[in-house]
Design an enzyme around this catalytic site. Structure first.
Site, PDB file in Angstrom:
ATOM      1  N   HIS A 149       5.231   2.158 -24.287  1.00  8.27           N
ATOM      2  CA  HIS A 149       6.282   1.261 -24.020  1.00  8.27           C
ATOM      3  C   HIS A 149       6.624   0.781 -22.319  1.00  8.27           C
ATOM      4  O   HIS A 149       7.611   0.506 -21.937  1.00  8.27           O
ATOM      5  CB  HIS A 149       7.596   1.462 -24.530  1.00  8.27           C
ATOM      6  CG  HIS A 149       7.606   1.468 -26.223  1.00  8.27           C
ATOM      7  ND1 HIS A 149       8.230   2.611 -26.880  1.00  8.27           N
ATOM      8  CD2 HIS A 149       6.855   0.449 -26.801  1.00  8.27           C
ATOM      9  CE1 HIS A 149       7.845   2.230 -28.371  1.00  8.27           C
ATOM     10  NE2 HIS A 149       7.222   1.010 -28.165  1.00  8.27           N
TER      11      HIS A 149
ATOM     12  N   GLU B 134       8.223  -7.999 -23.134  1.00  7.21           N
ATOM     13  CA  GLU B 134       6.996  -7.723 -22.425  1.00  7.21           C
ATOM     14  C   GLU B 134       6.012  -8.741 -22.014  1.00  7.21           C
ATOM     15  O   GLU B 134       5.160  -8.539 -21.322  1.00  7.21           O
ATOM     16  CB  GLU B 134       6.585  -6.547 -23.473  1.00  7.21           C
ATOM     17  CG  GLU B 134       7.192  -5.399 -23.687  1.00  7.21           C
ATOM     18  CD  GLU B 134       7.104  -4.881 -25.237  1.00  7.21           C
ATOM     19  OE1 GLU B 134       7.462  -5.593 -26.015  1.00  7.21           O
ATOM     20  OE2 GLU B 134       6.518  -3.702 -25.293  1.00  7.21           O
TER      21      GLU B 134
ATOM     22  N   ARG C 198       6.040   6.076 -38.081  1.00  4.81           N
ATOM     23  CA  ARG C 198       5.388   7.291 -37.252  1.00  4.81           C
ATOM     24  C   ARG C 198       6.381   8.406 -37.420  1.00  4.81           C
ATOM     25  O   ARG C 198       7.572   8.190 -37.530  1.00  4.81           O
ATOM     26  CB  ARG C 198       4.913   6.850 -36.136  1.00  4.81           C
ATOM     27  CG  ARG C 198       3.678   5.947 -35.824  1.00  4.81           C
ATOM     28  CD  ARG C 198       3.657   5.474 -34.370  1.00  4.81           C
ATOM     29  NE  ARG C 198       3.890   4.094 -34.353  1.00  4.81           N
ATOM     30  CZ  ARG C 198       4.047   3.386 -33.001  1.00  4.81           C
ATOM     31  NH1 ARG C 198       3.997   4.076 -31.826  1.00  4.81           N
ATOM     32  NH2 ARG C 198       4.145   2.252 -33.071  1.00  4.81           N
TER      33      ARG C 198
ATOM     34  N   ARG D 226      -1.835  -7.479 -23.498  1.00  7.48           N
ATOM     35  CA  ARG D 226      -1.242  -5.849 -23.709  1.00  7.48           C
ATOM     36  C   ARG D 226      -2.114  -4.957 -24.025  1.00  7.48           C
ATOM     37  O   ARG D 226      -2.632  -5.202 -25.082  1.00  7.48           O
ATOM     38  CB  ARG D 226       0.076  -6.043 -24.488  1.00  7.48           C
ATOM     39  CG  ARG D 226       0.666  -4.706 -24.835  1.00  7.48           C
ATOM     40  CD  ARG D 226       1.698  -4.534 -25.738  1.00  7.48           C
ATOM     41  NE  ARG D 226       2.087  -3.380 -26.005  1.00  7.48           N
ATOM     42  CZ  ARG D 226       3.101  -2.757 -27.024  1.00  7.48           C
ATOM     43  NH1 ARG D 226       2.737  -3.861 -28.087  1.00  7.48           N
ATOM     44  NH2 ARG D 226       3.402  -1.618 -27.326  1.00  7.48           N
TER      45      ARG D 226
ATOM     46  N   ASN E 171      -0.136 -10.341 -26.850  1.00  5.73           N
ATOM     47  CA  ASN E 171       0.191  -9.173 -27.483  1.00  5.73           C
ATOM     48  C   ASN E 171      -0.344  -9.048 -28.902  1.00  5.73           C
ATOM     49  O   ASN E 171       0.253  -9.482 -29.898  1.00  5.73           O
ATOM     50  CB  ASN E 171       1.577  -8.777 -27.417  1.00  5.73           C
ATOM     51  CG  ASN E 171       2.164  -7.370 -27.671  1.00  5.73           C
ATOM     52  OD1 ASN E 171       1.280  -6.623 -28.486  1.00  5.73           O
ATOM     53  ND2 ASN E 171       3.313  -7.247 -27.656  1.00  5.73           N
TER      54      ASN E 171
END
Ligand code: ADP
Length: 399
Positions: A181, A379, A241, A93, A9
């Site tokens: 996500h 993940e 963000r 990812r 990732n």
């Protein structure tokens, strides 16, 4: 040593990884997991085994090369740890898979070229994801590589949830909501189905609250709506963000303030969110510890927007049976969980203060009309599972 699969990732300044042994039972056992952080400044590499024992720790005092060099260091260390011949595959990812990539795919030059088209849609992540794929392919040409997408889990959403109110020709071109996500939500949905099948079969909001943050409405374990849209900029206020913003603000910045597109991009992706509002930090721990009024306001806004967006998703789901907190803030911050749940008390949601403080698996009271759980996301494990499914489809395995 068992056969192994590696999950990568790769972000702008970090490489997170996990190496799993694929045992005779086909369960995935962590051989090593860790990260290289501080790429571009003073990189720090740490890896632990499945029980948390440190296997290696290394610092480089200067920039020590970029991603490719450090990826080479990591792969060389992994070869020594796992035995090079045992690495069955590498899973990556990839944040944006657009409309075309509805499931993980084996990496080919064509796939990389197609995925490059989404760089403008995920400028913080996609270039690094693809550079890592190219570097890993060059460094280990014989090892099959797989791309796993953050957008794929949301492909079950009904068209009405993904459409913008813009001219049809633009929608047909792919300007629509995708959601992100997804690897985290897919992992959470599977874990929930194991832990609490009754809740999993109902109407659930999963809250992935990390540096990036979003909510996902799940009906029977499938995504039906989410707060992120065309890009990972939409929805909640995040570390840096802005989250959902009136598009008129962007017109104003360009037309009245004369900002260039790149400057607006920098503002919305990197200088906004918790950092922009607080002027203190993008890190929730710093904000919770800060005496500054602006830090308090940033936390207040973070929570307010989670509750507001959750209200919208309750409407998409036509009710709510369960709420799941996950990722850095969701898993580790009793204060934020308590503040969010307080604002959602109107749903008949009640948390047990002690269970919340202890970070228990279930933090709602017995009387709560909504079950509230904490499920640590993983993940990397989801990527490893998908990677094995692609490269060894005959295997049946348990997580
Ligand atoms: P990423 O999106 O980079 O994977 P993470 O899921 O690791 O991010 O989440 C990072 C966020 O989690 C940071 O804002 C960090 O402050 C926050 N966090 C981690 N531990 C805690 C804690 N104990 N209390 C509050 N926030 C925490």
């Amino acid at each position: 040593m068992a056969d192994a699969v590696l999950s990568l990732n790769v972000g702008s300044s970090s490489i997170k990884f996990a190496l799993y042994g694929v045992g005779s039972t086909d369960a995935l056992e962590v051989i090593a997991a860790g990260k290289i952080e501080g790429i571009g400044s003073s990189p720090h590499f740490i890896a632990r085994d499945g029980s948390g024992r440190i296997l290696v720790e290394r610092r480089w005092e200067n920039a020590a090369g970029g991603h490719e060099l450090l990826l080479d260091e990591l792969l060389t260390w992994i070869d020594k740890t796992a035995g090079a011949e045992r690495l069955l595959g590498i899973g990556h990812r990839v944040v944006h898979g657009g409309a075309g990539f509805a499931a993980p795919v084996r990496i080919t030059e064509r796939a990389v070229a197609a995925l490059s088209a989404f760089i403008p849609l995920a400028p913080l992540h996609q270039p690094h994801n693809l550079a890592a794929i190219q570097a890993a392919t060059a460094l280990r040409p014989g090892v099959p590589q797989v791309a796993c997408f953050d957008t794929a889990y949301h492909q079950t959403q009904p068209p009405v949830a993904t459409r913008f109110g813009i001219p049809r020709a633009l929608s047909d071109e792919g300007i629509r909501r995708y959601g992100f996500h997804g690897l985290s939500y897919e992992y959470v949905a599977r874990a929930l189905a194991r832990l609490d099948p009754s809740m999993a079969s109902g109407r659930v909001i999963a809250a992935h609250l990390g540096n990036g943050a979003s909510l996902c409405a799940m009906a029977g374990g499938r995504s039906i709506d989410t707060t992120m849209g065309f890009t990972a900029l939409d929805g909640l206020v995040m570390g840096t963000r802005c989250g959902a913003i009136d598009p008129g603000v962007i017109l104003y910045l360009e037309q009245a303030k004369g900002m260039r597109a790149e400057e607006v991009q920098q503002l919305l992706y990197e200088d906004s969110g918790l950092l922009g509002v607080s002027g203190v930090s993008s890190d929730m721990r710093d904000l919770l510890a800060s005496p500054a009024e602006s830090a308090r306001q940033a936390v207040e806004l973070f929570v307010y927007r989670i509750a507001r967006e959750a209200g919208a998703l309750v409407s998409s789901l036509a009710g709510l049976d369960g709420l799941v907190f996950t990722a850095g803030i969701g898993e580790n911050s009793p204060a934020i969980r308590a503040l969010v749940c307080e604002r959602l008390a109107w749903l008949g949601l009640e948390i047990d203060a002690q269970a919340n403080a202890a970070g228990a698996a279930t933090i709602s009271t017995a009387n709560s009309r909504v079950t509230v759980r904490i499920i640590p996301t993983d993940e990397e494990r989801m990527i490893a599972m998908h990677t094995l499914d692609i490269i060894t489809p005959h295997r049946a395995r348990t997580a």
